[in-house]
Motif scaffolding. Structure first.
Motif, PDB file in Angstrom:
ATOM      1  N   GLN A 290      52.183  36.995  42.477  1.00 43.37           N
ATOM      2  CA  GLN A 290      52.519  37.469  41.923  1.00 43.37           C
ATOM      3  C   GLN A 290      51.876  37.182  40.147  1.00 43.37           C
ATOM      4  O   GLN A 290      51.915  37.880  39.309  1.00 43.37           O
ATOM      5  CB  GLN A 290      54.112  36.227  41.404  1.00 43.37           C
ATOM      6  N   ARG A 291      51.895  35.485  40.431  1.00 46.84           N
ATOM      7  CA  ARG A 291      50.910  34.627  39.030  1.00 46.84           C
ATOM      8  C   ARG A 291      49.299  36.089  38.842  1.00 46.84           C
ATOM      9  O   ARG A 291      49.415  36.866  37.796  1.00 46.84           O
ATOM     10  CB  ARG A 291      50.589  33.855  39.059  1.00 46.84           C
ATOM     11  N   GLU A 292      49.229  36.393  40.172  1.00 48.16           N
ATOM     12  CA  GLU A 292      47.575  37.082  40.312  1.00 48.16           C
ATOM     13  C   GLU A 292      47.802  38.400  39.547  1.00 48.16           C
ATOM     14  O   GLU A 292      46.839  39.132  38.996  1.00 48.16           O
ATOM     15  CB  GLU A 292      46.688  36.949  41.372  1.00 48.16           C
ATOM     16  N   LEU A 293      49.063  39.149  40.133  1.00 47.10           N
ATOM     17  CA  LEU A 293      49.293  40.136  40.100  1.00 47.10           C
ATOM     18  C   LEU A 293      49.921  41.069  38.211  1.00 47.10           C
ATOM     19  O   LEU A 293      49.352  41.374  37.707  1.00 47.10           O
ATOM     20  CB  LEU A 293      50.141  40.937  40.014  1.00 47.10           C
ATOM     21  N   GLU A 294      50.538  39.600  37.598  1.00 50.61           N
ATOM     22  CA  GLU A 294      50.949  39.381  36.602  1.00 50.61           C
ATOM     23  C   GLU A 294      49.057  39.199  35.396  1.00 50.61           C
ATOM     24  O   GLU A 294      49.301  39.985  34.471  1.00 50.61           O
ATOM     25  CB  GLU A 294      51.839  38.899  36.171  1.00 50.61           C
ATOM     26  N   ASN A 295      48.789  38.873  36.123  1.00 54.97           N
ATOM     27  CA  ASN A 295      47.201  38.516  34.935  1.00 54.97           C
ATOM     28  C   ASN A 295      46.310  39.481  35.706  1.00 54.97           C
ATOM     29  O   ASN A 295      44.604  39.173  34.724  1.00 54.97           O
ATOM     30  CB  ASN A 295      46.951  37.155  35.520  1.00 54.97           C
ATOM     31  N   CYS A 296      45.884  39.638  36.481  1.00 46.21           N
ATOM     32  CA  CYS A 296      45.347  41.063  36.567  1.00 46.21           C
ATOM     33  C   CYS A 296      44.396  41.814  35.809  1.00 46.21           C
ATOM     34  O   CYS A 296      45.582  43.115  35.375  1.00 46.21           O
ATOM     35  CB  CYS A 296      45.032  41.236  38.015  1.00 46.21           C
ATOM     36  N   ASP A 297      43.393  42.776  35.976  1.00 48.36           N
ATOM     37  CA  ASP A 297      42.810  43.942  34.764  1.00 48.36           C
ATOM     38  C   ASP A 297      42.831  45.007  35.516  1.00 48.36           C
ATOM     39  O   ASP A 297      43.282  45.915  35.435  1.00 48.36           O
ATOM     40  CB  ASP A 297      41.546  43.833  34.104  1.00 48.36           C
ATOM     41  N   PHE A 298      42.499  44.716  36.870  1.00 49.72           N
ATOM     42  CA  PHE A 298      42.459  45.946  37.475  1.00 49.72           C
ATOM     43  C   PHE A 298      43.377  45.637  39.406  1.00 49.72           C
ATOM     44  O   PHE A 298      42.622  44.014  39.446  1.00 49.72           O
ATOM     45  CB  PHE A 298      41.096  46.229  38.165  1.00 49.72           C
ATOM     46  N   LEU A 299      44.144  46.675  40.108  1.00 52.74           N
ATOM     47  CA  LEU A 299      44.407  46.629  40.715  1.00 52.74           C
ATOM     48  C   LEU A 299      43.168  46.985  41.515  1.00 52.74           C
ATOM     49  O   LEU A 299      43.098  48.175  41.144  1.00 52.74           O
ATOM     50  CB  LEU A 299      45.862  46.362  41.433  1.00 52.74           C
TER      51      LEU A 299
ATOM     52  N   LEU B 235      53.909  47.209  35.575  1.00 51.84           N
ATOM     53  CA  LEU B 235      53.065  45.847  34.710  1.00 51.84           C
ATOM     54  C   LEU B 235      52.196  46.758  33.264  1.00 51.84           C
ATOM     55  O   LEU B 235      52.252  47.294  32.639  1.00 51.84           O
ATOM     56  CB  LEU B 235      52.226  45.354  35.019  1.00 51.84           C
ATOM     57  N   GLY B 236      51.586  48.003  34.313  1.00 55.58           N
ATOM     58  CA  GLY B 236      50.550  48.953  33.292  1.00 55.58           C
ATOM     59  C   GLY B 236      51.876  49.311  32.227  1.00 55.58           C
ATOM     60  O   GLY B 236      51.341  49.546  30.667  1.00 55.58           O
ATOM     61  N   ARG B 237      53.079  49.790  32.707  1.00 58.10           N
ATOM     62  CA  ARG B 237      53.555  51.008  31.932  1.00 58.10           C
ATOM     63  C   ARG B 237      54.335  49.934  31.247  1.00 58.10           C
ATOM     64  O   ARG B 237      54.360  50.705  30.251  1.00 58.10           O
ATOM     65  CB  ARG B 237      54.915  51.800  32.828  1.00 58.10           C
ATOM     66  N   ALA B 238      54.121  49.067  31.609  1.00 58.22           N
ATOM     67  CA  ALA B 238      55.558  47.935  30.115  1.00 58.22           C
ATOM     68  C   ALA B 238      54.630  47.750  29.710  1.00 58.22           C
ATOM     69  O   ALA B 238      54.813  47.126  28.465  1.00 58.22           O
ATOM     70  CB  ALA B 238      55.902  47.217  31.074  1.00 58.22           C
TER      71      ALA B 238
END
Length: 737
Positions: free
Chosen positions: A281-290, A314-317
């Motif tokens: 969850q932390r990595e998803l919230e802090n990443c620039d690219f998936l 996250l990107g939409r928000a």
């Protein structure tokens, strides 16, 4: 409409039982094919008069081996076309193909089904249509680097035009040179138009153009501006399915390549013992690219889907638009299923075929990370890449059922793996009554969409005009702009019902969107059509996050209520599916929109139904093992089908399935990890779930409704219990950490 095409296809057999060509149903009891195919099947020369001999055929995608006889009824050896009259009862589900014509077919994508040498059960081919040549035939060509192409054995088969949504012609000739990969088709108007005018065949050939405005599957209605990328090291999350190949090998190779310039996270770098759901969850919230790696295996992975959906949300928000998603198709050419299609189809894609492409893929990803784009952007280029999914594992011999259906997605109407439940009878009763509103509400993966397609089929058999609207096709622009949505919604209905009625004049009258849409439906569908109308809407929960959701659901409610006072509205049936899983994270449960009409709630399988499904898979579990499986999964429809599929195709045996059932890398690990990751976003729900497991209690009704809507818990008397033993064991172990 595409399903009608598949259910129309016939295989014409020689006296020895080998296929000699293809054809397709054009009206009840009549099929079109090539004259030379009929001549070959009856051992005659094409120069001879119309054969009187009988030939044999079947419907290979609907009822293979259900043999029927036919004779040539109409014959034109010059144009190489014949119409057959079929003797005997057609198999259930057989229906004429929708026939269309257009003044311009240039570069339209097509698909075709035929029987080249060595493939008696048939294969699909795809490509594009080119121009008309001097004889009136159209040239078609293969545009793929791999896969099958139209060749001898496809003669007489239907050419389905992807843009027009119908059959535009039949295959009459193919260039036999391997390097040519070209063939020729006879357009439907030229093939059947003369006989139709004489009244010898009763067919409709609709003239269509590709609509200028339509619901786009691959591009959003409005361009999405990519976020501006600042220079420097970026945080990258590599998403893939654990244990799958070539996914894992490619993920490790990209990790090595991209880590030179960026901070790349892959789950294999986590220290042993680290609490992984919090780290994910932390990595998803802090990443620039998936970067999701999407293969035939991972495209059906619930964990990959969760990571993509989280990055999308996250990107939409965020004002930055980050994280940005860079999808990589890993030798995968099937269309994405929902919800991945909604997240990924509007984006550019990368495509990896083999290990030889890895360096080029890494370079392409570096360019995108630096602010560029992935290569696959054009709609036509994407469509030319896509083919129906194939190559599934074959079942064990004991199953004796041909290709095993994957346990993912909607079950076709004719599927033998569909298990009827009381909800089926309730839906049949409502459709038979007419003027019905059916709302199918249930968690994910319990069979809502499979039930809905059967509701649509019953409405068609009753004689209703049916518009099937799958809300997964709605793009973000439509879900945020009421003018785009309500006008597009009406155009969509008109297209499904073949209504030639523009929406602009209604909107120019100055009424609001809801009033205009209501006026349009009443005037052009309910008044203009002689038959009743059934609107079938799937994945309607996509509207829950929409700013005008109250207007939309209020409109449907008013249509339901209008039946009491306005006669035309009694001709309208409404049937819609709403997933309750969004209840897990929606802030306001009052958004749950629609409780009018007959609310259908699907139950899990009973022990008898689980045993029945086991029999349909060839009985891979013995009676005692079936009882054990039902106790473990509680009749969960999706997990039960997963278990039966995996054992039937030989991936594992029953004992290894039971031994590894609750493991992160076990047969259900993907499903379980996705739910566990959801709990990382809502600690209050994690605590409530743990209380249910430990004490069989959930005192907070709001938390219970969220957990129940997500399909995790049930109430039995005064107790609240996990939905199945598998959930109790897995979440009990992981939520205590």
């Amino acid at each position: 409409m595409a399903k009608a095409h598949e259910n129309s296809l016939i295989r014409i057999l020689s006296t020895s039982g080998a296929p000699v060509g293809a054809g397709f149903l054009v009206s009840p009891g009549q099929a079109a094919t090539c004259a030379h195919v009929v001549a070959q099947a009856t051992h005659l020369s094409l120069t001879e008069a119309m054969p009187a001999a009988e030939l044999t055929l079947d419907f290979p995608l609907l009822a293979p081996g259900h043999l029927l006889t036919a004779r040539a009824f109409l014959w034109d050896s010059a144009s190489d076309v014949a119409v057959l009259e079929i003797t005997g009862d057609l198999p259930a589900g057989a229906q004429p193909a929708p026939l269309v014509s257009s003044p311009d077919l240039w570069k339209h994508d097509f698909r075709a089904f035929g029987f080249p040498q060595g493939f008696p059960n048939g294969v699909w081919a795809s490509g594009r249509i080119l121009g008309r040549e001097a004889t009136g035939w159209y040239q078609i060509e293969d545009t793929k680097q791999t896969g099958y192409f139209v060749q001898p054995g496809f003669s007489g088969g239907a050419i389905w035009d992807e843009a027009l949504g119908g059959v535009v012609g039949l295959v009459v000739a193919a260039d036999t040179r391997q390097e040519a990969r070209a063939a020729f088709i006879l357009p439907m108007e030229k093939a059947l138009g003369g006989w139709r005018e004489q009244g010898l065949v009763k067919v409709d050939i609709l003239e269509k153009d590709v609509p200028a405005e339509t619901l786009r599957l691959y591009y959003p209605t409005q361009a999405v501006e990519a976020p501006k990328i600042a220079p420097g090291r970026k945080r990258i999350f590599l998403s893939y399915k654990r244990g799958a190949q070539p996914d894992e090998a490619l993920a490790l190779a990209l990790y090595a390549e991209l880590s030179r310039e960026h901070d790349v996270f892959i789950d294999q770098v986590m220290p042993v013992g680290e609490e992984w759901r919090g780290r994910i969850q932390r990595e998803l919230e802090n990443c620039d690219f998936l970067i999701p790696l999407l293969s035939a295996s991972s495209a059906h992975s619930e964990m990959v889907e969760y990571e993509v959906s989280s990055a999308h949300r996250l990107g939409r928000a965020r004002a930055s638009g980050l994280p940005r998603i860079l999808p990589v198709r890993v030798a995968y050419t099937a269309p994405f299923d929902y919800p991945l299609s909604a997240y990924l189809n509007p984006l550019n894609w990368a495509f990896w075929r083999s290990e030889a492409d890895t360096s080029a893929l890494a370079a392409e990803l570096r360019t995108a990370i630096s602010g560029g784009e992935l290569r696959l952007a054009d709609l036509r280029e994407k469509q030319s890449l896509l083919q129906p999914e194939s190559g599934l594992p074959r079942p064990t011999a004991s199953a004796d059922i041909g290709q095993m259906e994957r346990p993912d997605g909607t079950l076709q109407v004719e599927s033998r793996f569909y298990i009827e439940r009381p909800a089926d009878a309730a839906c049949r009763r409502e459709i038979a009554r007419g003027g019905a509103t059916i709302v199918i509400k249930a968690p994910r993966q319990i069979g809502k969409s499979s039930l809905l397609v059967r509701v649509a089929e019953q409405a068609r058999q009753k004689g209703n005009a049916v518009a099937f609207l799958d809300f997964q096709l709605l793009d973000e622009a439509m879900l945020n702009d009421p003018a785009l949505f309500f006008q597009g919604f009406c155009r969509w209905i008109a297209d499904e019902l073949d209504l030639d009625a523009p929406v602009e004049p209604i909107w120019q009258s100055g009424l609001g969107h809801v009033q205009s849409a209501t006026k349009y439906l009443r005037r052009y569908a309910l008044k203009a059509l002689e038959k009743p109308v059934t609107l079938v809407m799937d994945e309607v929960d996509r509207m829950l996050g929409c700013p005008f959701r109250s207007d939309f659901f209020g409109m449907l409610r008013s249509w339901h209520n209008n039946r009491a006072t306005v006669p035309e509205w009694r001709k309208l049936d409404l049937a819609l599916v709403i997933s309750t899983e969004p209840y897990l994270l929606i802030d306001d449960l009052k958004q749950s929109p629609f409780n009018v009409g007959e609310v259908i709630r699907l139950d899990d399988f009973s022990l008898a139904q689980t045993a029945d499904l086991n029999d349909r898979h060839g009985s891979p579990f013995d009676p005692s093992q079936i009882q054990r499986l039902h106790k473990l999964l509680g009749g969960h429809p999706y997990l039960t089908r997963q278990a039966l599929y995996r054992v039937s195709v030989g991936e594992m045996n029953p004992e290894s399935l039971f031994a590894n059932a609750a493991g992160d890398d076990g047969p259900f690990g993907d499903h379980l990890r996705r739910h566990l990751s959801r709990f990382a976003e809502r600690p209050d729900l994690a605590r409530a779930m743990l209380a249910v497991i430990r004490r069989q209690s959930c005192e907070d009704d709001l938390l219970y409704n969220r957990l129940h809507g997500a399909g995790l818990v049930n109430r039995v008397g005064d107790c609240t219990v996990p939905r199945c033993e598998l959930y109790a064991e897995y979440f009990g172990r992981h939520l205590e950490k």
